[in-house]
Scaffold this active site. Structure first.
Site, PDB file in Angstrom:
ATOM      1  CB  ALA A  42      -0.926  -0.001   1.223  1.00  0.00           C
ATOM      2  CE1 TYR A  64       5.467  -9.391 -11.935  1.00  0.00           C
ATOM      3  CE2 TYR A  64       4.886  -8.987 -14.229  1.00  0.00           C
ATOM      4  CZ  TYR A  64       4.619  -8.838 -12.881  1.00  0.00           C
ATOM      5  OH  TYR A  64       3.520  -8.129 -12.472  1.00  0.00           O
TER       6      TYR A  64
HETATM    7  N1  LIG Z   1       2.873  -1.432 -12.822  1.00  0.00           N
HETATM    8  C1  LIG Z   1       2.635  -2.338 -13.748  1.00  0.00           C
HETATM    9  O1  LIG Z   1       2.858  -2.096 -14.969  1.00  0.00           O
HETATM   10  C2  LIG Z   1       2.035  -3.672 -13.350  1.00  0.00           C
HETATM   11  C3  LIG Z   1       1.547  -4.476 -14.389  1.00  0.00           C
HETATM   12  C4  LIG Z   1       0.983  -5.706 -14.052  1.00  0.00           C
HETATM   13  C5  LIG Z   1       0.913  -6.122 -12.738  1.00  0.00           C
HETATM   14  N2  LIG Z   1       1.422  -5.315 -11.741  1.00  0.00           N
HETATM   15  C6  LIG Z   1       1.327  -5.813 -10.366  1.00  0.00           C
HETATM   16  O2  LIG Z   1       0.651  -4.836  -9.585  1.00  0.00           O
HETATM   17  C7  LIG Z   1       1.066  -4.964  -8.211  1.00  0.00           C
HETATM   18  C8  LIG Z   1       1.362  -3.575  -7.660  1.00  0.00           C
HETATM   19  O3  LIG Z   1       2.481  -3.050  -8.327  1.00  0.00           O
HETATM   20  P1  LIG Z   1       2.618  -1.495  -8.662  1.00  0.00           P
HETATM   21  O4  LIG Z   1       2.530  -1.342 -10.130  1.00  0.00           O
HETATM   22  O5  LIG Z   1       1.724  -0.698  -7.797  1.00  0.00           O
HETATM   23  O6  LIG Z   1       4.158  -1.292  -8.264  1.00  0.00           O
HETATM   24  P2  LIG Z   1       4.861  -0.493  -7.069  1.00  0.00           P
HETATM   25  O7  LIG Z   1       4.419   0.919  -7.076  1.00  0.00           O
HETATM   26  O8  LIG Z   1       6.304  -0.810  -7.206  1.00  0.00           O
HETATM   27  O9  LIG Z   1       4.259  -1.178  -5.767  1.00  0.00           O
HETATM   28  C9  LIG Z   1       4.700  -2.421  -5.281  1.00  0.00           C
HETATM   29  C10 LIG Z   1       4.317  -2.500  -3.837  1.00  0.00           C
HETATM   30  O10 LIG Z   1       4.728  -3.774  -3.327  1.00  0.00           O
HETATM   31  C11 LIG Z   1       5.316  -3.567  -2.072  1.00  0.00           C
HETATM   32  N3  LIG Z   1       6.252  -4.629  -1.722  1.00  0.00           N
HETATM   33  C12 LIG Z   1       7.313  -5.082  -2.437  1.00  0.00           C
HETATM   34  N4  LIG Z   1       7.946  -6.041  -1.738  1.00  0.00           N
HETATM   35  C13 LIG Z   1       7.280  -6.185  -0.573  1.00  0.00           C
HETATM   36  C14 LIG Z   1       7.438  -6.995   0.579  1.00  0.00           C
HETATM   37  N5  LIG Z   1       8.457  -7.901   0.675  1.00  0.00           N
HETATM   38  N6  LIG Z   1       6.583  -6.870   1.607  1.00  0.00           N
HETATM   39  C15 LIG Z   1       5.561  -5.975   1.534  1.00  0.00           C
HETATM   40  N7  LIG Z   1       5.336  -5.189   0.484  1.00  0.00           N
HETATM   41  C16 LIG Z   1       6.188  -5.288  -0.556  1.00  0.00           C
HETATM   42  C17 LIG Z   1       5.995  -2.213  -2.157  1.00  0.00           C
HETATM   43  O11 LIG Z   1       6.084  -1.636  -0.845  1.00  0.00           O
HETATM   44  P3  LIG Z   1       7.422  -1.518   0.035  1.00  0.00           P
HETATM   45  O12 LIG Z   1       8.578  -1.428  -0.914  1.00  0.00           O
HETATM   46  O13 LIG Z   1       7.182  -0.288   0.838  1.00  0.00           O
HETATM   47  O14 LIG Z   1       7.407  -2.762   0.871  1.00  0.00           O
HETATM   48  C18 LIG Z   1       4.983  -1.432  -2.993  1.00  0.00           C
HETATM   49  O15 LIG Z   1       4.013  -0.842  -2.155  1.00  0.00           O
HETATM   50  C19 LIG Z   1       2.271  -5.905  -8.206  1.00  0.00           C
HETATM   51  O16 LIG Z   1       1.841  -7.163  -7.729  1.00  0.00           O
HETATM   52  C20 LIG Z   1       2.674  -5.993  -9.670  1.00  0.00           C
HETATM   53  O17 LIG Z   1       3.238  -7.251  -9.984  1.00  0.00           O
HETATM   54  C21 LIG Z   1       1.972  -4.101 -12.032  1.00  0.00           C
END
Ligand SMILES: NC(=O)c1ccc[n+]([C@@H]2O[C@H](COP(=O)([O-])OP(=O)(O)OC[C@H]3O[C@@H](n4cnc5c(N)ncnc54)[C@H](OP(=O)(O)O)[C@@H]3O)[C@@H](O)[C@H]2O)c1
Length: 245
Positions: free
Chosen positions: A13, A150
């Site tokens: 979050a 991934y």
């Molecule tokens: N952006 C895209 O293009 C895209 C496309 C398809 C799917 N997704 C999926 O969407 C989801 C959200 O990604 P996003 O795009 O919002 O990217 P983001 O802004 O990088 O957010 C990722 C989040 O995951 C958290 N995180 C990472 N490792 C963690 C851990 N060990 N424990 C707890 N939290 C953790 C990070 O928080 P902290 O670092 O503060 O822990 C961050 O809040 C992911 O599952 C990603 O695979 C994204």
């Protein structure tokens, strides 16, 4: 499930889709518990959102996940929704993937996602109802070079999510999966390794490859919680999805 008054745990979050989902859910009347490792970020967000709580949580640590669930129970006495969103990319051609990097994304995107479901299921079973939305990826809808490791991790999550939906239906727990497309978040600058021009957000990209906003994904997640559908995607038809938004 009604969003208003629902108690919702959102993992990841602190940025992107998770933060946008927490904001949208709070605006719709949910009481949100924000979980991520970057505590200062989730604390600042919690101050903005009425009734929200923040809990520092590395989802790969079972005890920290349990503490996040407990934060919801201590604060609100229940937990209605899990948005299982924490995740990380790994965008390296398969011949060059470091097995340690692959293990790390499997640990986060698959093992921790399963552990998070397990951590909330006990509570939701007791309540006789619950909603879980697993955040996967549109990369699993078509076979393309460049992000295979991934995509494999997210494909594993898809299967866990579909099986959990069947296994938990009798307990009144609805499990859904969302497949975001390219979304303008920190995801692309915080990959475990690599980087791909084709998946990096760019305003110069052809229209169907332009990054979507995390708020668009958040709205789709809230709609899944409301309607309980098995899945929803934000992937244009050309890339194997059904999104026309
Ligand atoms: N952006 C895209 O293009 C895209 C496309 C398809 C799917 N997704 C999926 O969407 C989801 C959200 O990604 P996003 O795009 O919002 O990217 P983001 O802004 O990088 O957010 C990722 C989040 O995951 C958290 N995180 C990472 N490792 C963690 C851990 N060990 N424990 C707890 N939290 C953790 C990070 O928080 P902290 O670092 O503060 O822990 C961050 O809040 C992911 O599952 C990603 O695979 C994204």
């Amino acid at each position: 499930m009604d969003i208003e008054n629902a108690v919702m745990l959102v993992t990841g979050a602190s940025s992107g889709v998770g933060a946008a989902t927490a904001r949208a859910a709070a605006a719709a009347g949910a009481r949100v518990v924000l979980a991520a490792r970057r505590e200062e970020r989730i604390r600042a967000l919690a101050e903005e959102l009425p009734g929200a709580r923040a809990v520092a949580c590395d989802v790969t640590e079972a005890r920290q996940l349990a503490a996040a669930v407990q934060t919801a129970l201590d604060g609100y006495g229940r937990l209605d929704v899990l948005v299982n969103n924490a995740g990380q990319g790994l965008h390296v051609p398969l011949a060059d993937v470091d097995p340690d990097d692959f293990r790390a994304v499997l640990e986060l995107n698959v093992v921790a996602a399963l552990a998070a479901m397990q951590a909330v299921v006990l509570v939701m079973r007791r309540q006789g109802a619950g909603s879980i939305v697993n955040v996967s990826s549109g990369t699993t809808l078509a076979v393309r070079p460049g992000a295979g490791a991934y995509a494999a991790s997210e494909a594993a999550l898809n299967m866990l999510s579909s099986v959990a939906r069947l296994e938990l239906a009798d307990a009144g727990i609805v499990v859904s999966t969302v497949y975001p497309f390219i979304t303008a978040t920190e995801f692309h600058s915080s990959l475990r390794a690599g980087g791909l021009r084709a998946t990096a957000p760019s305003e110069d990209a052809p229209p169907e490859l332009r990054p979507q906003r995390p708020e668009q994904v958040a709205e789709v997640i809230l709609e899944l919680i409301r309607c309980g559908a098995e899945r929803a995607d934000l992937v244009p038809e050309r890339f194997g999805g059904s999104y026309r938004g």
